[in-house]
Design an enzyme around this catalytic site. Structure first.
Site, PDB file in Angstrom:
ATOM      1  N   ARG A  80      -0.033   4.737  12.147  1.00  0.00           N
ATOM      2  CA  ARG A  80       1.277   4.230  12.559  1.00  0.00           C
ATOM      3  C   ARG A  80       1.984   3.662  11.335  1.00  0.00           C
ATOM      4  O   ARG A  80       1.480   2.725  10.707  1.00  0.00           O
ATOM      5  CB  ARG A  80       1.100   3.147  13.623  1.00  0.00           C
ATOM      6  CG  ARG A  80       2.371   2.424  14.019  1.00  0.00           C
ATOM      7  CD  ARG A  80       2.115   1.414  15.160  1.00  0.00           C
ATOM      8  NE  ARG A  80       3.344   0.740  15.528  1.00  0.00           N
ATOM      9  CZ  ARG A  80       3.656  -0.516  15.202  1.00  0.00           C
ATOM     10  NH1 ARG A  80       2.806  -1.272  14.529  1.00  0.00           N
ATOM     11  NH2 ARG A  80       4.800  -1.053  15.564  1.00  0.00           N
ATOM     12  N   HIS A 124      11.231  -1.211  11.689  1.00  0.00           N
ATOM     13  CA  HIS A 124      10.308  -2.338  11.526  1.00  0.00           C
ATOM     14  C   HIS A 124      10.985  -3.317  10.563  1.00  0.00           C
ATOM     15  O   HIS A 124      10.485  -3.628   9.495  1.00  0.00           O
ATOM     16  CB  HIS A 124       8.944  -1.855  11.012  1.00  0.00           C
ATOM     17  CG  HIS A 124       7.814  -2.822  11.240  1.00  0.00           C
ATOM     18  ND1 HIS A 124       6.635  -2.455  11.855  1.00  0.00           N
ATOM     19  CD2 HIS A 124       7.683  -4.136  10.941  1.00  0.00           C
ATOM     20  CE1 HIS A 124       5.814  -3.513  11.906  1.00  0.00           C
ATOM     21  NE2 HIS A 124       6.435  -4.535  11.352  1.00  0.00           N
ATOM     22  N   ASN A 168      10.078  -1.997  16.482  1.00  0.00           N
ATOM     23  CA  ASN A 168       8.892  -2.839  16.434  1.00  0.00           C
ATOM     24  C   ASN A 168       9.301  -4.284  16.686  1.00  0.00           C
ATOM     25  O   ASN A 168      10.118  -4.846  15.948  1.00  0.00           O
ATOM     26  CB  ASN A 168       8.223  -2.761  15.058  1.00  0.00           C
ATOM     27  CG  ASN A 168       7.041  -3.725  14.958  1.00  0.00           C
ATOM     28  OD1 ASN A 168       5.994  -3.493  15.552  1.00  0.00           O
ATOM     29  ND2 ASN A 168       7.209  -4.834  14.238  1.00  0.00           N
ATOM     30  N   GLU A 169       8.743  -4.881  17.717  1.00  0.00           N
ATOM     31  CA  GLU A 169       8.904  -6.309  17.985  1.00  0.00           C
ATOM     32  C   GLU A 169      10.347  -6.803  17.898  1.00  0.00           C
ATOM     33  O   GLU A 169      10.692  -7.617  17.040  1.00  0.00           O
ATOM     34  CB  GLU A 169       8.027  -7.135  17.026  1.00  0.00           C
ATOM     35  CG  GLU A 169       6.556  -6.814  17.123  1.00  0.00           C
ATOM     36  CD  GLU A 169       5.674  -7.826  16.402  1.00  0.00           C
ATOM     37  OE1 GLU A 169       6.206  -8.655  15.652  1.00  0.00           O
ATOM     38  OE2 GLU A 169       4.457  -7.801  16.618  1.00  0.00           O
ATOM     39  N   ASN A 298       1.800  -5.303  20.802  1.00  0.00           N
ATOM     40  CA  ASN A 298       1.183  -6.002  19.673  1.00  0.00           C
ATOM     41  C   ASN A 298       0.647  -7.317  20.181  1.00  0.00           C
ATOM     42  O   ASN A 298       1.379  -8.087  20.813  1.00  0.00           O
ATOM     43  CB  ASN A 298       2.205  -6.266  18.565  1.00  0.00           C
ATOM     44  CG  ASN A 298       2.668  -4.992  17.874  1.00  0.00           C
ATOM     45  OD1 ASN A 298       2.169  -3.905  18.163  1.00  0.00           O
ATOM     46  ND2 ASN A 298       3.616  -5.123  16.968  1.00  0.00           N
ATOM     47  N   TYR A 300      -1.739 -10.816  19.095  1.00  0.00           N
ATOM     48  CA  TYR A 300      -2.488 -11.601  18.116  1.00  0.00           C
ATOM     49  C   TYR A 300      -3.098 -12.865  18.706  1.00  0.00           C
ATOM     50  O   TYR A 300      -4.220 -13.217  18.392  1.00  0.00           O
ATOM     51  CB  TYR A 300      -1.588 -11.975  16.930  1.00  0.00           C
ATOM     52  CG  TYR A 300      -1.206 -10.781  16.077  1.00  0.00           C
ATOM     53  CD1 TYR A 300      -2.054 -10.331  15.077  1.00  0.00           C
ATOM     54  CD2 TYR A 300      -0.025 -10.076  16.309  1.00  0.00           C
ATOM     55  CE1 TYR A 300      -1.729  -9.220  14.295  1.00  0.00           C
ATOM     56  CE2 TYR A 300       0.306  -8.959  15.530  1.00  0.00           C
ATOM     57  CZ  TYR A 300      -0.559  -8.543  14.536  1.00  0.00           C
ATOM     58  OH  TYR A 300      -0.238  -7.438  13.784  1.00  0.00           O
ATOM     59  N   GLU A 375      -0.625  -2.987  17.490  1.00  0.00           N
ATOM     60  CA  GLU A 375      -1.072  -3.893  16.427  1.00  0.00           C
ATOM     61  C   GLU A 375      -2.026  -4.912  17.005  1.00  0.00           C
ATOM     62  O   GLU A 375      -1.766  -5.491  18.059  1.00  0.00           O
ATOM     63  CB  GLU A 375       0.098  -4.693  15.811  1.00  0.00           C
ATOM     64  CG  GLU A 375       0.917  -3.942  14.813  1.00  0.00           C
ATOM     65  CD  GLU A 375       2.059  -4.794  14.260  1.00  0.00           C
ATOM     66  OE1 GLU A 375       1.907  -6.032  14.133  1.00  0.00           O
ATOM     67  OE2 GLU A 375       3.104  -4.204  13.957  1.00  0.00           O
ATOM     68  N   TRP A 422      -4.107  -3.719  12.759  1.00  0.00           N
ATOM     69  CA  TRP A 422      -3.205  -4.250  11.739  1.00  0.00           C
ATOM     70  C   TRP A 422      -4.038  -5.073  10.781  1.00  0.00           C
ATOM     71  O   TRP A 422      -4.568  -6.080  11.198  1.00  0.00           O
ATOM     72  CB  TRP A 422      -2.097  -5.124  12.356  1.00  0.00           C
ATOM     73  CG  TRP A 422      -1.131  -5.552  11.298  1.00  0.00           C
ATOM     74  CD1 TRP A 422      -1.217  -6.674  10.513  1.00  0.00           C
ATOM     75  CD2 TRP A 422       0.030  -4.835  10.865  1.00  0.00           C
ATOM     76  NE1 TRP A 422      -0.175  -6.694   9.621  1.00  0.00           N
ATOM     77  CE2 TRP A 422       0.593  -5.585   9.806  1.00  0.00           C
ATOM     78  CE3 TRP A 422       0.635  -3.632  11.244  1.00  0.00           C
ATOM     79  CZ2 TRP A 422       1.743  -5.170   9.131  1.00  0.00           C
ATOM     80  CZ3 TRP A 422       1.774  -3.229  10.575  1.00  0.00           C
ATOM     81  CH2 TRP A 422       2.319  -4.000   9.544  1.00  0.00           C
ATOM     82  N   TRP A 430       5.753 -10.863   5.194  1.00  0.00           N
ATOM     83  CA  TRP A 430       7.066 -11.440   5.471  1.00  0.00           C
ATOM     84  C   TRP A 430       7.266 -12.797   4.798  1.00  0.00           C
ATOM     85  O   TRP A 430       7.069 -12.878   3.590  1.00  0.00           O
ATOM     86  CB  TRP A 430       7.287 -11.476   7.000  1.00  0.00           C
ATOM     87  CG  TRP A 430       7.051 -10.118   7.609  1.00  0.00           C
ATOM     88  CD1 TRP A 430       6.020  -9.755   8.438  1.00  0.00           C
ATOM     89  CD2 TRP A 430       7.814  -8.905   7.397  1.00  0.00           C
ATOM     90  NE1 TRP A 430       6.105  -8.409   8.754  1.00  0.00           N
ATOM     91  CE2 TRP A 430       7.194  -7.862   8.134  1.00  0.00           C
ATOM     92  CE3 TRP A 430       8.963  -8.613   6.667  1.00  0.00           C
ATOM     93  CZ2 TRP A 430       7.687  -6.560   8.146  1.00  0.00           C
ATOM     94  CZ3 TRP A 430       9.456  -7.301   6.683  1.00  0.00           C
ATOM     95  CH2 TRP A 430       8.824  -6.308   7.416  1.00  0.00           C
TER      96      TRP A 430
HETATM   97  C1  PNW Z   1       3.893  -8.628  13.385  1.00  0.00           C
HETATM   98  N1  PNW Z   1       5.331 -14.585  15.171  1.00  0.00           N
HETATM   99  O1  PNW Z   1       4.699  -9.665  12.968  1.00  0.00           O
HETATM  100  C2  PNW Z   1       4.504  -7.474  12.666  1.00  0.00           C
HETATM  101  O2  PNW Z   1       4.777  -6.348  13.443  1.00  0.00           O
HETATM  102  C3  PNW Z   1       3.819  -7.159  11.394  1.00  0.00           C
HETATM  103  O3  PNW Z   1       4.756  -6.605  10.504  1.00  0.00           O
HETATM  104  C4  PNW Z   1       3.144  -8.390  10.827  1.00  0.00           C
HETATM  105  O4  PNW Z   1       2.620  -8.195   9.554  1.00  0.00           O
HETATM  106  C5  PNW Z   1       2.053  -8.779  11.807  1.00  0.00           C
HETATM  107  O5  PNW Z   1       2.576  -8.966  13.105  1.00  0.00           O
HETATM  108  C6  PNW Z   1       1.276 -10.026  11.413  1.00  0.00           C
HETATM  109  O6  PNW Z   1       2.105 -11.134  11.376  1.00  0.00           O
HETATM  110  C7  PNW Z   1       4.788 -10.876  13.558  1.00  0.00           C
HETATM  111  O7  PNW Z   1       5.776 -15.480  14.437  1.00  0.00           O
HETATM  112  C8  PNW Z   1       5.339 -11.879  12.793  1.00  0.00           C
HETATM  113  O8  PNW Z   1       5.012 -14.771  16.372  1.00  0.00           O
HETATM  114  C9  PNW Z   1       5.510 -13.105  13.333  1.00  0.00           C
HETATM  115  C10 PNW Z   1       5.146 -13.329  14.641  1.00  0.00           C
HETATM  116  C11 PNW Z   1       4.601 -12.328  15.421  1.00  0.00           C
HETATM  117  C12 PNW Z   1       4.415 -11.087  14.865  1.00  0.00           C
END
Ligand code: PNW
Length: 468
Positions: A80, A124, A168-169, A298, A300, A375, A422, A430
């Site tokens: 991806r 993205h 993306n997001e 995605n 986390y 992700e 990921w 970022w």
């Molecule tokens: C995602 N938050 O970003 C992105 O899709 C990726 O580019 C990034 O590297 C990855 O997750 C890890 O951070 C996020 O603040 C950035 O909740 C910030 C947040 C969530 C996702």
């Protein structure tokens, strides 16, 4: 139950890994690429940790063949990646820049030669700067520009790319870009953030329809970072109400228009003091609701909320750092309480059960919709050992436990089609620059050298059916 995790998935389950253009490519001024909002933002003092930028990043633009080799050696079924809009259409309007298109053709052809399925994301976060100068996502016109760009890309890559993701997001694009300001373009205007939410939803629908018209056989998707929001006290009515409100602005603001062709009434009511939503024109939500073949998720970590008691900073523990503004529009009276942990290097709690919960919610609400984890992964403080290796056991545990959580959701009925880790390699995280490492391949930013971490060997073995 079998101890082999791989055996909990069918043979056609897609094992992949993910990256994004601005985070890995570098070559920011080469090949006719135009500036994006992330070039501008990262070059603005104080916006990223250590002033890091994506000017060079992993230099993937020049190391394409080497990286294709790693992708093949891992045995990935799919890769991806995202297309940098300003690389292929430098000012976001007008004809394509052939040199930029050539790069993605080399990438796609290289994947196909190695038997790896390309999964392309159109956006993205690297919006052409000229479109931001014309108003950015709070401006309606950006949605139409995006649809044109999508149509162009479907035309040039559609004979080889069969899975397309529009955005993306969009949560990050809208709320981190225009409300908290921790992402490009760094604006802190809550009403603009909600206009951005809408124009991203509209852009998704317009682009999705353009892709469908161009490529009737394509698989169409969008990737959302849906939030698992839990009440601090499940027995407290006001905590449960706080969950409902965060769920509305974070999740249903996208799921509503994109999957049900309407904004939820509670979202409109909750935000009425911020905006009257007059930027939603007749027919917009029907347009946003383009039939999807797959929903990308995605995941986390989780979030815990309650109604704020008036002491301290309510968003101190929302996982978004010390932003100038809050990403939680119209929710100043809601407090984020840090979940119990353990945490990754991002300060995000590790809780695979949240992933199962999220997937089962989606399965319950949209039973016909196939799902894919686009992700999942973790940043940890990696150490290069004396033997020269990175023994990232915590990352292996994180990934293994989350893949098991996907299997749990499958067992309970969710239609799971794939898992993308990921990330393939450490990259520009970022606003955290190069300080946070999510890769299963380590990148030495001085030499550009790539080195497999233990997690890369583990993932290769899992895909091959050898890991437990
Ligand atoms: C995602 N938050 O970003 C992105 O899709 C990726 O580019 C990034 O590297 C990855 O997750 C890890 O951070 C996020 O603040 C950035 O909740 C910030 C947040 C969530 C996702």
């Amino acid at each position: 139950m079998s101890t082999n995790l791989r055996d909990r998935f069918p043979d056609d389950f897609i094992w992949g890994s993910a990256t994004a253009s601005y985070q890995i490519e570098g070559a920011a001024k080469e090949g006719g690429r135009g500036p994006s909002i992330w070039d501008t933002f990262s070059h603005t003092p104080g916006k990223t940790l250590n002033g890091d930028t994506g000017d060079v990043a992993c230099d993937h633009y020049h190391r394409l063949n080497e990286d294709l080799g790693h992708i093949a050696d891992l045995g990935l079924d799919a890769y991806r990646f995202s297309i940098a809009w300003p690389r292929v259409q430098p000012s976001g309007i007008g004809p394509l820049n052939q040199e930029g298109v050539d790069f993605y053709e080399r990438l796609v052809d290289g994947l196909l030669e190695r038997g790896v399925q390309p999964v392309a994301t159109l956006y993205h976060w690297d919006l052409p700067q000229e479109l931001e100068d014309a108003g950015g996502w709070p401006a309606r016109d950006t949605a139409y520009r995006f649809a044109e760009y999508a149509e162009h890309m479907a035309r040039v890559l559609g004979d080889r790319v069969h899975t397309w993701t529009t955005l993306n997001e969009p949560w990050c694009s809208a709320y981190l870009g225009y409300a908290s300001g921790v992402h490009a373009p760094g604006r802190t205007e809550p009403a603009s953030a909600l206009a951005a939410v809408h124009h991203l939803n509209l852009a998704h629908g317009l682009a999705g329809r353009a892709i469908r018209a161009e490529l009737p056989g394509a698989r169409l998707s969008v990737t959302l970072n849906l939030h698992v929001v839990r009440p601090v006290d499940p027995g407290s009515e006001s905590d449960v109400e706080a969950v409902r409100r965060i769920d509305a602005i974070a999740n249903r603001a996208f799921l509503g228009p994109q999957l049900d062709a309407a904004y939820p009434q509670d979202l409109l009511d909750d935000t009425a003091h911020v905006t009257d939503w007059s930027f939603v024109h007749d027919g917009d939500t029907d347009m946003a609701c383009v039939p999807l073949d797959i929903l990308g998720v995605n995941y986390y970590s989780t979030k815990q909320v309650r109604l704020w008691d008036g002491s301290g900073d309510p968003s101190a523990n929302d996982g978004h750092g010390n932003a100038a503004g809050s990403p939680w529009v119209a929710a100043d009276d809601i407090e984020f309480v840090r979940p119990p942990g353990p945490y990754t290097a991002m300060g995000w709690d590790i809780d695979p059960s949240g992933m199962t919960e999220l997937l089962l919610r989606l399965h319950r609400e949209y039973p016909e919709l196939p799902l894919m984890i686009t992700e999942n992964g973790a940043a940890f403080d990696d150490v290069v050992s004396d033997d020269g290796a990175v023994h990232d056991a915590r990352r292996v545990d994180y990934v293994r436990d989350h893949i098991a959580a996907v299997a749990d959701a499958r067992d309970a009925g969710a239609d799971m089609r794939g898992y993308f880790l990921w990330s393939l390699m450490d990259n520009f995280e970022w606003s955290y620059g190069y300080d946070r490492r999510f890769g299963i391949i380590r990148v030495n930013y001085e030499t550009g050298e790539r080195m497999w971490k233990d997690s890369a060997y583990w993932y290769r073995d899992l895909i091959a059916g050898r890991a437990t």
